[in-house]
Design a protein around this motif. Sequence first.
Motif, PDB file in Angstrom:
ATOM      1  N   LEU A   1     -17.514  10.959 -12.915  1.00  0.00           N
ATOM      2  CA  LEU A   1     -17.769  11.116 -14.344  1.00  0.00           C
ATOM      3  C   LEU A   1     -19.053  11.914 -14.584  1.00  0.00           C
ATOM      4  CD1 LEU A   1     -16.850   7.475 -15.437  1.00  0.00           C
ATOM      5  CD2 LEU A   1     -15.404   9.509 -15.531  1.00  0.00           C
ATOM      6  N   ALA A   2     -19.328  12.829 -13.675  1.00  0.00           N
ATOM      7  CA  ALA A   2     -20.567  13.616 -13.786  1.00  0.00           C
ATOM      8  C   ALA A   2     -20.627  14.371 -15.113  1.00  0.00           C
ATOM      9  CB  ALA A   2     -20.673  14.595 -12.619  1.00  0.00           C
ATOM     10  N   ASP A   3     -19.471  14.835 -15.576  1.00  0.00           N
ATOM     11  CA  ASP A   3     -19.443  15.577 -16.836  1.00  0.00           C
ATOM     12  C   ASP A   3     -19.967  14.746 -17.987  1.00  0.00           C
ATOM     13  OD1 ASP A   3     -18.450  17.668 -15.512  1.00  0.00           O
ATOM     14  OD2 ASP A   3     -16.351  17.401 -16.139  1.00  0.00           O
ATOM     15  N   ALA A   4     -19.718  13.458 -17.905  1.00  0.00           N
ATOM     16  CA  ALA A   4     -20.169  12.575 -18.984  1.00  0.00           C
ATOM     17  C   ALA A   4     -21.584  12.048 -18.717  1.00  0.00           C
ATOM     18  CB  ALA A   4     -19.195  11.412 -19.141  1.00  0.00           C
ATOM     19  N   GLY A   5     -22.195  12.513 -17.630  1.00  0.00           N
ATOM     20  CA  GLY A   5     -23.556  12.065 -17.318  1.00  0.00           C
ATOM     21  C   GLY A   5     -23.609  10.890 -16.365  1.00  0.00           C
ATOM     22  N   PHE A   6     -22.465  10.594 -15.726  1.00  0.00           N
ATOM     23  CA  PHE A   6     -22.418   9.469 -14.801  1.00  0.00           C
ATOM     24  C   PHE A   6     -21.823   9.911 -13.462  1.00  0.00           C
ATOM     25  CE2 PHE A   6     -21.956   7.846 -19.121  1.00  0.00           C
ATOM     26  CZ  PHE A   6     -22.984   6.915 -19.179  1.00  0.00           C
ATOM     27  N   PRO A   7     -22.621  10.603 -12.639  1.00  0.00           N
ATOM     28  CA  PRO A   7     -22.071  11.078 -11.367  1.00  0.00           C
ATOM     29  C   PRO A   7     -21.665   9.917 -10.454  1.00  0.00           C
ATOM     30  CG  PRO A   7     -24.450  11.442 -11.493  1.00  0.00           C
ATOM     31  CD  PRO A   7     -24.009  11.007 -12.847  1.00  0.00           C
ATOM     32  N   LEU A   8     -20.546  10.122  -9.780  1.00  0.00           N
ATOM     33  CA  LEU A   8     -20.077   9.150  -8.794  1.00  0.00           C
ATOM     34  C   LEU A   8     -20.944   9.270  -7.545  1.00  0.00           C
ATOM     35  CD1 LEU A   8     -17.776   7.190  -7.763  1.00  0.00           C
ATOM     36  CD2 LEU A   8     -16.607   9.243  -6.955  1.00  0.00           C
ATOM     37  N   GLU A   9     -21.380   8.149  -7.028  1.00  0.00           N
ATOM     38  CA  GLU A   9     -22.226   8.164  -5.821  1.00  0.00           C
ATOM     39  C   GLU A   9     -21.443   7.799  -4.581  1.00  0.00           C
ATOM     40  OE1 GLU A   9     -26.184   7.818  -5.536  1.00  0.00           O
ATOM     41  OE2 GLU A   9     -25.751   9.434  -6.928  1.00  0.00           O
ATOM     42  N   GLY A  10     -20.446   6.962  -4.770  1.00  0.00           N
ATOM     43  CA  GLY A  10     -19.677   6.522  -3.616  1.00  0.00           C
ATOM     44  C   GLY A  10     -19.137   5.124  -3.860  1.00  0.00           C
ATOM     45  N   GLY A  11     -18.833   4.442  -2.771  1.00  0.00           N
ATOM     46  CA  GLY A  11     -18.280   3.103  -2.915  1.00  0.00           C
ATOM     47  C   GLY A  11     -18.627   2.243  -1.725  1.00  0.00           C
ATOM     48  N   ARG A  12     -18.305   1.005  -1.833  1.00  0.00           N
ATOM     49  CA  ARG A  12     -18.495   0.090  -0.703  1.00  0.00           C
ATOM     50  C   ARG A  12     -17.569  -1.099  -0.892  1.00  0.00           C
ATOM     51  NH1 ARG A  12     -22.331  -1.342  -4.167  1.00  0.00           N
ATOM     52  NH2 ARG A  12     -22.226  -3.538  -4.726  1.00  0.00           N
ATOM     53  N   LEU A  13     -17.442  -1.845   0.166  1.00  0.00           N
ATOM     54  CA  LEU A  13     -16.684  -3.074   0.111  1.00  0.00           C
ATOM     55  C   LEU A  13     -17.672  -4.194  -0.204  1.00  0.00           C
ATOM     56  CD1 LEU A  13     -13.709  -3.576   0.670  1.00  0.00           C
ATOM     57  CD2 LEU A  13     -14.344  -4.295   2.972  1.00  0.00           C
ATOM     58  N   ASP A  14     -17.322  -5.079  -1.117  1.00  0.00           N
ATOM     59  CA  ASP A  14     -18.222  -6.186  -1.428  1.00  0.00           C
ATOM     60  C   ASP A  14     -17.395  -7.462  -1.541  1.00  0.00           C
ATOM     61  OD1 ASP A  14     -20.543  -7.634  -2.190  1.00  0.00           O
ATOM     62  OD2 ASP A  14     -21.334  -5.829  -3.134  1.00  0.00           O
ATOM     63  N   TYR A  15     -18.058  -8.560  -1.721  1.00  0.00           N
ATOM     64  CA  TYR A  15     -17.341  -9.826  -1.822  1.00  0.00           C
ATOM     65  C   TYR A  15     -17.770 -10.561  -3.072  1.00  0.00           C
ATOM     66  CZ  TYR A  15     -15.788  -8.956   2.852  1.00  0.00           C
ATOM     67  OH  TYR A  15     -15.187  -8.384   3.931  1.00  0.00           O
ATOM     68  N   LEU A  16     -16.777 -11.051  -3.809  1.00  0.00           N
ATOM     69  CA  LEU A  16     -17.065 -11.855  -4.987  1.00  0.00           C
ATOM     70  C   LEU A  16     -16.160 -13.067  -4.919  1.00  0.00           C
ATOM     71  CD1 LEU A  16     -17.263  -9.372  -8.007  1.00  0.00           C
ATOM     72  CD2 LEU A  16     -19.125 -10.695  -7.009  1.00  0.00           C
ATOM     73  N   ASP A  17     -16.747 -14.220  -5.087  1.00  0.00           N
ATOM     74  CA  ASP A  17     -15.940 -15.425  -5.134  1.00  0.00           C
ATOM     75  C   ASP A  17     -15.060 -15.526  -3.875  1.00  0.00           C
ATOM     76  OD1 ASP A  17     -14.939 -17.736  -6.172  1.00  0.00           O
ATOM     77  OD2 ASP A  17     -13.403 -16.757  -7.387  1.00  0.00           O
ATOM     78  N   GLY A  18     -15.588 -15.077  -2.768  1.00  0.00           N
ATOM     79  CA  GLY A  18     -14.854 -15.192  -1.509  1.00  0.00           C
ATOM     80  C   GLY A  18     -13.778 -14.141  -1.296  1.00  0.00           C
ATOM     81  N   HIS A  19     -13.586 -13.236  -2.256  1.00  0.00           N
ATOM     82  CA  HIS A  19     -12.563 -12.205  -2.112  1.00  0.00           C
ATOM     83  C   HIS A  19     -13.205 -10.840  -1.910  1.00  0.00           C
ATOM     84  CE1 HIS A  19      -9.374 -14.930  -3.440  1.00  0.00           C
ATOM     85  NE2 HIS A  19     -10.240 -15.385  -4.324  1.00  0.00           N
ATOM     86  N   ALA A  20     -12.523 -10.014  -1.113  1.00  0.00           N
ATOM     87  CA  ALA A  20     -13.002  -8.648  -0.972  1.00  0.00           C
ATOM     88  C   ALA A  20     -12.725  -7.888  -2.263  1.00  0.00           C
ATOM     89  CB  ALA A  20     -12.291  -7.975   0.199  1.00  0.00           C
ATOM     90  N   VAL A  21     -13.699  -7.164  -2.739  1.00  0.00           N
ATOM     91  CA  VAL A  21     -13.508  -6.349  -3.934  1.00  0.00           C
ATOM     92  C   VAL A  21     -13.993  -4.931  -3.654  1.00  0.00           C
ATOM     93  CG1 VAL A  21     -13.809  -8.339  -5.463  1.00  0.00           C
ATOM     94  CG2 VAL A  21     -15.776  -6.886  -4.920  1.00  0.00           C
TER      95      VAL A  21
END
Lengths: 262, 162
Positions: free
Chosen positions: A165-185
Amino acid sequence: MNCMQTRELIGPQLDGELDLMASLELKRHVECCLACAQVQERLQAVRSAVTASAPYYQAPEQFGDQIRAALRREIPHAPAPRRPWRTFLRPLAVAAAVLLVAGLALDMALHSYRSSSHTLAREVVAAHVRSLMADHLLDVRSSNQHTVKPWFNGKIDFAPEVRDLADAGFPLEGGRLDYLDGHAVAALVYRHNLHVINCFVWPARDAEPAVASGAQGYTLVRFTDRGLTWCIISDAAPATLEEFTRALHANAATTVPAKTPN
Amino acid sequence: MLVHLDSAYNLARWLLRSEHDAQDVLQEACLRAFRSFDTFRGGDGRCWLLAIVRNACCSWLERNHRDVPVPLTEDELDQLVSEGDDPQGQLIRQADVDQVRTAIDALPAGFREAIVLRDLEGLSYKEISGITGVPIGTVMSRLARGRKRLEERLLPGLLKEA
Ligand SMILES: [Zn+2]
């Protein structure tokens, strides 16, 4: 202003802690009092000597690595915040505004302070803070949506839409795997100036109402779209996050819903 | 949090006056900060971290009495000399740095801390008061007294140059 008062204020004036009126009075006095002018000059000299020559000790690179490693080891044991979530909740004007997003059938409702929301929001804040603290922000660093999206294949059993979304002023940086409430998100990371925006995405469990709320200085926006729940968090201003959410939706609305590859 | 690592390191290094101790105490303080990030109520993350680091340094100083600063390590010496200078300029600069550094190191910890937070970190009186847990009036008087001492020590030299 007499000499004694003046001398008290010379330091604060140099430090930019004096209001305009006091500053002007001080200036007037110093202009016609040689003794005070000399005091001011000497103090100025000391201050410049400190700012010019006192070393600013930078953390050695190796030490930074050591800290990062130590913090990473902490991540699995990071405790959930002990304080009740409710005490940090404050109504935000953005709550209603964020929900007025066209083009998507959002299940809208005002924030009902359900206990599950508390826990979840608390975990989201914790995950966000952890990602910043331990330099665990990105597993895949790329502003290219075609790199970030496939990276999640095989790591999670759903496929979030990834858009730069760089055009809107929000460049994408990347991603990662994280955990919430015991689930991979999936965590998608965007940036807006100096603010990091974390988007946590997981398959919707039940119809979750779209909400916007604030906690501990963070703004959270949550909504469900095409079977995926998005929880967006940042320390950017609520209005900025609202704009981000709108950009995300505008972008999604113009694309054909993607088929899940897995 | 690690974006503020340099600030935290600078404060710990000045307060403990030893590279080795600063690293020990700071590592522990970072872990403590990490475990207790729920006490962070938003606002300035740097001030929050600096308060934790400052407290860790103070308890360390209470447990370990050391009155004399530890000399700089080789690495530190290298780091402090700016690279762009010609050899002559480097010598002059090194002399300035040594003189100012020694003068600040000789200050009582409370004065030193106020000056480092104000002049090197650029924090406001209010922020310094929040980090050190003393009233703004005390911050002001510590700054004034600390600078007065520096003036006595540094200024004869500075005026000669001018
Ligand atoms: Zn006067």
